[in-house]
Motif scaffolding. Structure first.
Motif, PDB file in Angstrom:
ATOM      1  N   PHE A 202       0.856  -1.182   0.000  1.00 13.32           N
ATOM      2  CA  PHE A 202       0.000   0.000   0.000  1.00 13.32           C
ATOM      3  C   PHE A 202       0.899   1.241   0.000  1.00 13.32           C
ATOM      4  O   PHE A 202       2.049   1.184   0.456  1.00 13.32           O
TER       5      PHE A 202
ATOM      6  N   ARG B 113      -7.821   8.666  -5.719  1.00 11.42           N
ATOM      7  CA  ARG B 113      -7.251   7.378  -6.082  1.00 11.42           C
ATOM      8  C   ARG B 113      -5.743   7.525  -6.107  1.00 11.42           C
ATOM      9  O   ARG B 113      -5.201   8.430  -6.747  1.00 11.42           O
TER      10      ARG B 113
ATOM     11  N   TRP C 181      -2.304  -0.916  -9.682  1.00 12.33           N
ATOM     12  CA  TRP C 181      -3.358  -0.924  -8.674  1.00 12.33           C
ATOM     13  C   TRP C 181      -3.588   0.492  -8.152  1.00 12.33           C
ATOM     14  O   TRP C 181      -2.694   1.329  -8.147  1.00 12.33           O
ATOM     15  N   ASN C 182      -4.817   0.724  -7.679  1.00 10.86           N
ATOM     16  CA  ASN C 182      -5.162   2.002  -7.064  1.00 10.86           C
ATOM     17  C   ASN C 182      -5.855   1.769  -5.732  1.00 10.86           C
ATOM     18  O   ASN C 182      -6.553   0.762  -5.542  1.00 10.86           O
ATOM     19  N   TRP C 183      -5.638   2.701  -4.810  1.00  8.63           N
ATOM     20  CA  TRP C 183      -6.256   2.657  -3.494  1.00  8.63           C
ATOM     21  C   TRP C 183      -7.028   3.957  -3.267  1.00  8.63           C
ATOM     22  O   TRP C 183      -6.604   5.028  -3.712  1.00  8.63           O
ATOM     23  N   GLU C 184      -8.156   3.862  -2.564  1.00  7.34           N
ATOM     24  CA  GLU C 184      -8.908   5.050  -2.199  1.00  7.34           C
ATOM     25  C   GLU C 184      -8.261   5.699  -0.980  1.00  7.34           C
ATOM     26  O   GLU C 184      -7.949   5.029   0.007  1.00  7.34           O
ATOM     27  N   HIS C 185      -8.055   7.016  -1.063  1.00  3.31           N
ATOM     28  CA  HIS C 185      -7.456   7.739   0.057  1.00  3.31           C
ATOM     29  C   HIS C 185      -8.014   9.150   0.072  1.00  3.31           C
ATOM     30  O   HIS C 185      -7.707   9.960  -0.802  1.00  3.31           O
TER      31      HIS C 185
ATOM     32  N   THR D  30      -3.522   3.179   3.731  1.00  2.00           N
ATOM     33  CA  THR D  30      -2.960   4.488   3.409  1.00  2.00           C
ATOM     34  C   THR D  30      -3.609   5.568   4.269  1.00  2.00           C
ATOM     35  O   THR D  30      -2.926   6.415   4.862  1.00  2.00           O
TER      36      THR D  30
ATOM     37  N   SER E 214      -1.758   5.436  -6.202  1.00  2.00           N
ATOM     38  CA  SER E 214      -1.077   4.220  -6.635  1.00  2.00           C
ATOM     39  C   SER E 214       0.288   4.132  -5.960  1.00  2.00           C
ATOM     40  O   SER E 214       0.716   5.051  -5.261  1.00  2.00           O
TER      41      SER E 214
ATOM     42  N   SER F 160      -6.040  -6.512   0.360  1.00  2.00           N
ATOM     43  CA  SER F 160      -6.152  -5.489  -0.682  1.00  2.00           C
ATOM     44  C   SER F 160      -5.427  -4.210  -0.269  1.00  2.00           C
ATOM     45  O   SER F 160      -5.092  -3.388  -1.117  1.00  2.00           O
ATOM     46  N   GLY F 161      -5.172  -4.055   1.028  1.00  2.00           N
ATOM     47  CA  GLY F 161      -4.525  -2.846   1.521  1.00  2.00           C
ATOM     48  C   GLY F 161      -5.454  -1.660   1.659  1.00  2.00           C
ATOM     49  O   GLY F 161      -5.023  -0.572   2.049  1.00  2.00           O
ATOM     50  N   ARG F 162      -6.737  -1.848   1.395  1.00  2.00           N
ATOM     51  CA  ARG F 162      -7.684  -0.748   1.497  1.00  2.00           C
ATOM     52  C   ARG F 162      -7.727  -0.219   2.932  1.00  2.00           C
ATOM     53  O   ARG F 162      -7.794  -1.000   3.883  1.00  2.00           O
TER      54      ARG F 162
END
Length: 291
Positions: free
Chosen positions: A51, A196, A188-192, A124, A198, A119-121
């Motif tokens: 992440f 979004r 990959w992308n993460w919501e923060h 971050t 990466s 998933s690491g969601r």
């Protein structure tokens, strides 16, 4: 074989004279549950995951804001590229620095995907508050970083009590595997915070001066959601709390009890990391709150 500098080449300084040893960026790449003991204590069943951690590093003696959540610690070793790494490349030299990956467990737990922790969601968002990434007072560039790392013993103390201790060689992903995983997940992308993000940001290579954080050993405050809170979550849902999931009820019960018990770091606590050949971090938890 590793060799050490001759006695006449060595220099001595008081640790208080040493400050942030290298200019670092504010977009870093972190590995979660990369030590088997930590994966076990947090009940993460599948392998390590990645992440982004988006915060500018602070100095080794800077205060850490308590915030309003559940403040946890994680001692980590970080690799630092001396120049950008292209896909397929392998750097001959790397810098190494200690860091503490502070975490607001309340924010993380409320943001996590309980069905897919790997998933690491949420990681971050729970780890990217100002002051949550102090680095050590030494920047080390070994002649052979692969041979240098495994025998380093990571140690973290809270108020002089040893909380974490492990050899760096116990990590699951070594540097080469970490790099391979970064390339495998570069899209990959993460919501923060409504954005979004990466691993590499806008770049198509791994930049220099970024921290590649190798994960933490066992011994963090968070040890998974206990059974009693899972039962409480089920009862809360059965008794009419259908607007939230059973895991969400369990998480809220855990957060409430942890705050009541003052189980996490509190203002005035002293957190110290010391690793032979790698230096020192010493932070005091303060009442300052995060924005």
């Amino acid at each position: 074989a590793l060799t050490r500098a001759p006695a006449e080449a060595r220099v001595s300084f008081s640790s208080d004279e040493l400050h942030t040893p290298v200019d670092l960026v504010d977009h870093h790449i972190a590995a979660g549950t990369n030590f088997p003991e930590h994966a076990g204590e947090t009940t993460v069943e599948r392998g390590p995951f990645l992440f982004p951690k988006l915060v500018r590093p602070t100095g080794p003696y800077d205060p850490v804001p308590h915030g309003t959540g559940l403040l946890d610690y994680e001692v980590e070793l970080a690799w630092v590229p001396l120049e950008p790494i292209r896909k397929g490349g392998s750097p001959p030299y790397l810098g190494l620095v200690l860091c503490i990956d502070y975490t607001d467990r309340e924010t993380l737990l409320r943001s996590i995907d309980v069905q897919d922790v790997e998933s690491g969601r949420g990681f971050t968002t729970g780890k990217s508050f100002p002051g949550y990434l102090p680095v050590g007072n030494l920047f080390v560039v070994p002649r052979d970083f692969r041979a240098f790392v495994p025998d380093l013993q990571l140690r973290l103390y809270v108020n002089d009590e040893l909380r974490q201790r492990s050899l760096a060689g116990e990590m699951i992903w070594d540097f080469d595997e970490l790099i391979a995983q970064i390339w495998a997940h570069q899209d990959w992308n993460w919501e923060h915070r409504d954005q979004r993000v990466s691993l590499l940001g806008r770049s198509n290579l791994i930049p220099d001066r970024v921290l590649l954080m190798a994960g933490t050993p066992g011994g963090t405050i968070f040890r998974g959601i206990p059974l009693r809170h899972r039962i409480s979550g089920l009862l809360g849902w059965l008794l009419g709390g259908w607007e939230s999931s059973i895991p969400s009820h369990a998480i809220e019960a855990y957060i409430e009890d942890a705050k009541s018990a003052r189980a996490y770091l509190q203002p005035g606590d002293q957190v110290v990391v010391h690793v032979d050949s790698m230096g020192l971090i010493r932070n005091e938890v303060t009442r300052f709150t995060n924005p």
